[in-house]
Design a protein around this motif. Structure first.
Motif, PDB file in Angstrom:
ATOM      1  N   UNK A 195       0.777  -1.235   0.000  1.00 22.45           N
ATOM      2  CA  UNK A 195       0.000   0.000   0.000  1.00 22.45           C
ATOM      3  C   UNK A 195       0.806   1.281   0.000  1.00 22.45           C
ATOM      4  N   UNK A 196       2.141   1.171  -0.042  1.00 24.75           N
ATOM      5  CA  UNK A 196       2.970   2.379   0.019  1.00 24.75           C
ATOM      6  C   UNK A 196       2.991   3.147  -1.289  1.00 24.75           C
ATOM      7  N   UNK A 197       3.613   4.332  -1.246  1.00 26.18           N
ATOM      8  CA  UNK A 197       3.643   5.204  -2.428  1.00 26.18           C
ATOM      9  C   UNK A 197       4.897   5.060  -3.264  1.00 26.18           C
ATOM     10  N   UNK A 198       5.903   4.358  -2.760  1.00 29.50           N
ATOM     11  CA  UNK A 198       7.154   4.115  -3.502  1.00 29.50           C
ATOM     12  C   UNK A 198       7.795   5.404  -3.995  1.00 29.50           C
ATOM     13  N   UNK A 199       7.810   6.426  -3.152  1.00 29.58           N
ATOM     14  CA  UNK A 199       8.321   7.728  -3.576  1.00 29.58           C
ATOM     15  C   UNK A 199       9.810   7.690  -3.935  1.00 29.58           C
ATOM     16  N   UNK A 200      10.594   6.855  -3.231  1.00 25.51           N
ATOM     17  CA  UNK A 200      12.028   6.801  -3.532  1.00 25.51           C
ATOM     18  C   UNK A 200      12.322   6.077  -4.849  1.00 25.51           C
ATOM     19  N   UNK A 201      11.301   5.378  -5.383  1.00 24.64           N
ATOM     20  CA  UNK A 201      11.453   4.732  -6.688  1.00 24.64           C
ATOM     21  C   UNK A 201      10.738   5.525  -7.774  1.00 24.64           C
ATOM     22  N   UNK A 202      10.280   6.720  -7.433  1.00 22.48           N
ATOM     23  CA  UNK A 202       9.597   7.540  -8.414  1.00 22.48           C
ATOM     24  C   UNK A 202       8.107   7.263  -8.519  1.00 22.48           C
ATOM     25  N   UNK A 203       7.547   6.558  -7.542  1.00 30.39           N
ATOM     26  CA  UNK A 203       6.119   6.263  -7.524  1.00 30.39           C
ATOM     27  C   UNK A 203       5.795   4.968  -8.247  1.00 30.39           C
ATOM     28  N   UNK A 204       4.506   4.640  -8.280  1.00 28.79           N
ATOM     29  CA  UNK A 204       4.074   3.404  -8.940  1.00 28.79           C
ATOM     30  C   UNK A 204       4.068   2.231  -7.987  1.00 28.79           C
ATOM     31  N   UNK A 205       3.883   1.049  -8.541  1.00 27.35           N
ATOM     32  CA  UNK A 205       3.814  -0.180  -7.750  1.00 27.35           C
ATOM     33  C   UNK A 205       5.176  -0.847  -7.717  1.00 27.35           C
ATOM     34  N   UNK A 206       5.861  -0.702  -6.590  1.00 25.77           N
ATOM     35  CA  UNK A 206       7.188  -1.286  -6.459  1.00 25.77           C
ATOM     36  C   UNK A 206       7.185  -2.788  -6.690  1.00 25.77           C
ATOM     37  N   UNK A 207       6.111  -3.435  -6.255  1.00 29.54           N
ATOM     38  CA  UNK A 207       6.038  -4.884  -6.392  1.00 29.54           C
ATOM     39  C   UNK A 207       6.107  -5.381  -7.815  1.00 29.54           C
ATOM     40  N   UNK A 208       5.874  -4.489  -8.781  1.00 35.92           N
ATOM     41  CA  UNK A 208       5.915  -4.876 -10.194  1.00 35.92           C
ATOM     42  C   UNK A 208       7.326  -4.801 -10.788  1.00 35.92           C
TER      43      UNK A 208
END
Length: 197
Positions: free
Chosen positions: A9-22
């Motif tokens: 459910x996180x925002x993955x801001x350090x990865x630039x957003x989106x679904x980190x799990x993908x």
């Protein structure tokens, strides 16, 4: 019966957003690694994610969102999982983060063995004589869900602030590698190297 809930459910801001799990590691999405490792340890599996659940349809898992979209951190995802599990008649859930492709294959067994007096347990690692809790990996009793709901309503956001009040047991691993999580592009490169080693 202990179902598992993958926290995504996180925002993955350090990865630039989106679904980190993908993001892919070793030819598979991070979340596929998590499903492959956690799935055999639990009686059912669900995904905690916010936003349009249709984007996860290919996984074939129930998608449960936080009660509101305040993005109250992992505890909100835990509560969503507890509410889902209560509806299924389960007494507890085990959680794992969607960005941890190397999670332990004995996670559930060791969390159950380490449960504290309330039935709550967290994973932890021991490094240089110190314990480091891994707060997204836990065994969470359904009986505590109303207490957690009240704590979130009162503004509690840090997992350890809540779990310490309930004397959570610790399941301790000497090696931190199984709990390596991908937060940055550099982490993703490191995970790829570990997956291919």
């Amino acid at each position: 019966m202990i179902p598992g809930v993958i926290l995504a459910g996180g925002r993955a801001t350090r990865m630039g957003g989106g679904d980190k799990g993908r993001l892919e590691v070793g030819g598979c999405a991070l979340i596929e690694h998590v499903i492959a490792r956690l799935g055999p340890q639990v009686d059912a599996l669900a995904l905690n994610a916010n936003g349009d659940p249709a984007r996860w349809a290919d996984l074939g898992l129930p998608v449960i969102a936080d009660a509101d979209d305040a993005r109250a951190g992992p505890l909100a995802g835990v509560l969503a999982g507890l509410d889902w599990a209560a509806g299924a008649g389960a007494e507890a859930i085990v959680t794992a983060a969607a960005d941890t492709p190397f999670l332990p294959r004995d996670l559930v067994e060791r969390l159950v063995a380490a449960a504290g007096p309330s039935g709550l347990a967290l994973a932890a690692t021991r490094e240089e004589g110190r314990f480091w809790p891994q707060p997204t990996f836990g065994l969470w009793p359904v009986a505590l869900r109303d207490d957690l709901r009240a704590a979130l309503a009162d503004g509690t956001r840090k997992v350890l602030h809540w779990t310490d009040r309930h004397e959570a047991g610790l399941a301790v691993w000497g090696d931190p590698a199984p709990f390596f999580n991908v937060n940055t592009p550099e982490d993703l490169a490191r995970a790829e190297a570990l997956a291919c080693a």
